[in-house]
Design a protein around this motif. Structure first.
Motif, PDB file in Angstrom:
ATOM      1  N   VAL A 149      -4.649   5.336  -6.380  1.00  0.00           N
ATOM      2  CA  VAL A 149      -4.964   4.211  -5.506  1.00  0.00           C
ATOM      3  C   VAL A 149      -6.469   4.287  -5.286  1.00  0.00           C
ATOM      4  O   VAL A 149      -6.989   5.326  -4.883  1.00  0.00           O
ATOM      5  CB  VAL A 149      -4.221   4.296  -4.161  1.00  0.00           C
ATOM      6  CG1 VAL A 149      -4.721   3.219  -3.202  1.00  0.00           C
ATOM      7  CG2 VAL A 149      -2.720   4.165  -4.379  1.00  0.00           C
TER       8      VAL A 149
ATOM      9  N   VAL B 278      -7.614  -1.307  -3.219  1.00  0.00           N
ATOM     10  CA  VAL B 278      -7.699  -1.768  -1.840  1.00  0.00           C
ATOM     11  C   VAL B 278      -9.167  -2.040  -1.545  1.00  0.00           C
ATOM     12  O   VAL B 278     -10.018  -1.178  -1.753  1.00  0.00           O
ATOM     13  CB  VAL B 278      -7.142  -0.711  -0.862  1.00  0.00           C
ATOM     14  CG1 VAL B 278      -7.237  -1.209   0.573  1.00  0.00           C
ATOM     15  CG2 VAL B 278      -5.705  -0.351  -1.225  1.00  0.00           C
TER      16      VAL B 278
ATOM     17  N   ILE C 260      -5.660   9.556  -4.441  1.00  0.00           N
ATOM     18  CA  ILE C 260      -6.332   8.459  -3.756  1.00  0.00           C
ATOM     19  C   ILE C 260      -7.825   8.689  -3.939  1.00  0.00           C
ATOM     20  O   ILE C 260      -8.328   9.777  -3.626  1.00  0.00           O
ATOM     21  CB  ILE C 260      -5.965   8.409  -2.259  1.00  0.00           C
ATOM     22  CG1 ILE C 260      -4.456   8.187  -2.086  1.00  0.00           C
ATOM     23  CG2 ILE C 260      -6.772   7.323  -1.559  1.00  0.00           C
ATOM     24  CD1 ILE C 260      -3.975   8.333  -0.657  1.00  0.00           C
TER      25      ILE C 260
ATOM     26  N   ALA D 183       2.442   1.669  -3.493  1.00  0.00           N
ATOM     27  CA  ALA D 183       1.454   2.113  -4.479  1.00  0.00           C
ATOM     28  C   ALA D 183       1.057   3.562  -4.245  1.00  0.00           C
ATOM     29  O   ALA D 183       0.914   4.339  -5.196  1.00  0.00           O
ATOM     30  CB  ALA D 183       0.224   1.214  -4.438  1.00  0.00           C
ATOM     31  N   THR D 184       0.891   3.945  -2.983  1.00  0.00           N
ATOM     32  CA  THR D 184       0.506   5.324  -2.664  1.00  0.00           C
ATOM     33  C   THR D 184       1.601   6.293  -3.088  1.00  0.00           C
ATOM     34  O   THR D 184       1.316   7.367  -3.611  1.00  0.00           O
ATOM     35  CB  THR D 184       0.209   5.468  -1.155  1.00  0.00           C
ATOM     36  OG1 THR D 184      -0.814   4.536  -0.809  1.00  0.00           O
ATOM     37  CG2 THR D 184      -0.255   6.860  -0.812  1.00  0.00           C
TER      38      THR D 184
ATOM     39  N   ALA E 297      -2.875   2.406  -9.653  1.00  0.00           N
ATOM     40  CA  ALA E 297      -1.644   1.926  -9.018  1.00  0.00           C
ATOM     41  C   ALA E 297      -1.934   0.757  -8.096  1.00  0.00           C
ATOM     42  O   ALA E 297      -1.133  -0.161  -7.979  1.00  0.00           O
ATOM     43  CB  ALA E 297      -0.983   3.060  -8.237  1.00  0.00           C
ATOM     44  N   ALA E 298      -3.104   0.798  -7.434  1.00  0.00           N
ATOM     45  CA  ALA E 298      -3.503  -0.290  -6.528  1.00  0.00           C
ATOM     46  C   ALA E 298      -4.995  -0.183  -6.267  1.00  0.00           C
ATOM     47  O   ALA E 298      -5.575   0.887  -6.359  1.00  0.00           O
ATOM     48  CB  ALA E 298      -2.745  -0.206  -5.208  1.00  0.00           C
TER      49      ALA E 298
ATOM     50  N   VAL F   9      -9.595   2.940  -3.190  1.00  0.00           N
ATOM     51  CA  VAL F   9      -9.911   2.297  -1.918  1.00  0.00           C
ATOM     52  C   VAL F   9     -11.426   2.162  -1.838  1.00  0.00           C
ATOM     53  O   VAL F   9     -12.141   3.149  -1.981  1.00  0.00           O
ATOM     54  CB  VAL F   9      -9.397   3.112  -0.717  1.00  0.00           C
ATOM     55  CG1 VAL F   9      -9.748   2.423   0.597  1.00  0.00           C
ATOM     56  CG2 VAL F   9      -7.897   3.347  -0.830  1.00  0.00           C
TER      57      VAL F   9
ATOM     58  N   ALA G 248       1.309   6.926  -6.746  1.00  0.00           N
ATOM     59  CA  ALA G 248       0.031   7.466  -7.200  1.00  0.00           C
ATOM     60  C   ALA G 248      -0.039   8.967  -6.975  1.00  0.00           C
ATOM     61  O   ALA G 248       0.538   9.498  -6.031  1.00  0.00           O
ATOM     62  CB  ALA G 248      -1.112   6.778  -6.458  1.00  0.00           C
TER      63      ALA G 248
ATOM     64  N   ARG H 132      -1.534   8.053 -11.879  1.00  0.00           N
ATOM     65  CA  ARG H 132      -2.146   6.812 -11.385  1.00  0.00           C
ATOM     66  C   ARG H 132      -2.783   7.090 -10.034  1.00  0.00           C
ATOM     67  O   ARG H 132      -2.336   7.958  -9.301  1.00  0.00           O
ATOM     68  CB  ARG H 132      -1.086   5.723 -11.266  1.00  0.00           C
ATOM     69  CG  ARG H 132      -0.445   5.419 -12.614  1.00  0.00           C
ATOM     70  CD  ARG H 132       0.626   4.386 -12.518  1.00  0.00           C
ATOM     71  NE  ARG H 132      -0.047   3.080 -12.447  1.00  0.00           N
ATOM     72  CZ  ARG H 132       0.523   1.992 -11.965  1.00  0.00           C
ATOM     73  NH1 ARG H 132       1.741   2.028 -11.502  1.00  0.00           N
ATOM     74  NH2 ARG H 132      -0.125   0.848 -11.949  1.00  0.00           N
TER      75      ARG H 132
ATOM     76  N   ILE I 292       0.834  -1.197   0.000  1.00  0.00           N
ATOM     77  CA  ILE I 292       0.000   0.000   0.000  1.00  0.00           C
ATOM     78  C   ILE I 292       0.870   1.249   0.000  1.00  0.00           C
ATOM     79  O   ILE I 292       0.627   2.181  -0.758  1.00  0.00           O
ATOM     80  CB  ILE I 292      -0.973  -0.005   1.201  1.00  0.00           C
ATOM     81  CG1 ILE I 292      -1.990  -1.145   1.038  1.00  0.00           C
ATOM     82  CG2 ILE I 292      -1.700   1.326   1.318  1.00  0.00           C
ATOM     83  CD1 ILE I 292      -2.839  -1.399   2.261  1.00  0.00           C
TER      84      ILE I 292
END
Length: 154
Positions: A90, A116, A21, A14-15, A113-114, A92, A18, A88, A11
């Motif tokens: 993240v 969650v 968020i 990725a953060t 990027a990710a 959530v 990015a 990019r 995390i």
């Protein structure tokens, strides 16, 4: 795209990669439910967005006016699509919002990027056996049926 589950290292990585968020609410909520998290993340210097999905939060449309899951997810999809080239995010999600995040990650893998997923368990039975689009269609069908049953009682 890195799939972060419980690994703080993934995390954090990725953060750091990015620019934004994006926090996605679950059923019965709106972007407002993330107010404490957005405040803390912004105070830490992050760019944060918590959109209201269709027929949720400040969007007063009834759910019956949102005919397909992509329409329900449109505010998130538009936010991800609007990221500048090379940027990019993240994503959530909480609960049912995870299905919208899965759709966004599927449609814009180069911009995520990710992803969650917080407390999504009951919405993903059989996830390993089915394509995310198929799962979303099944869950939206159940949600629409429930909404129609509730509206029929009013």
């Amino acid at each position: 795209m890195a799939m972060a589950t419980s690994s703080n290292t993934n995390i954090k990585r990725a953060t750091a990669a990015a620019s934004t968020i994006i926090l996605v609410h679950g059923t019965g909520h709106g972007g407002w439910c993330w107010y404490r998290v957005t405040t803390l993340l912004r105070a830490a210097g992050h760019r944060v967005h918590a959109p209201d999905l269709a027929a949720s939060g400040a969007d007063a449309r009834p759910l019956r006016d949102v005919p397909i899951f992509e329409d329900y997810s449109r505010p998130l999809l538009d936010a991800v699509a609007a990221l500048p080239d090379g940027a990019r995010a993240v994503l959530v999600s909480h609960s049912f919002g995870g299905l919208s995040v899965a759709l966004a990650a599927e449609m814009f893998p180069e911009k995520v990027a990710a992803a969650v997923f917080v407390d999504i368990g009951r919405h993903v039975n059989g996830l390993r056996k089915h394509h995310p689009s198929e799962l979303m269609t099944r869950f939206l069908s159940k949600l629409m049926l429930a909404a129609n049953n509730i509206e029929g009682r009013e």
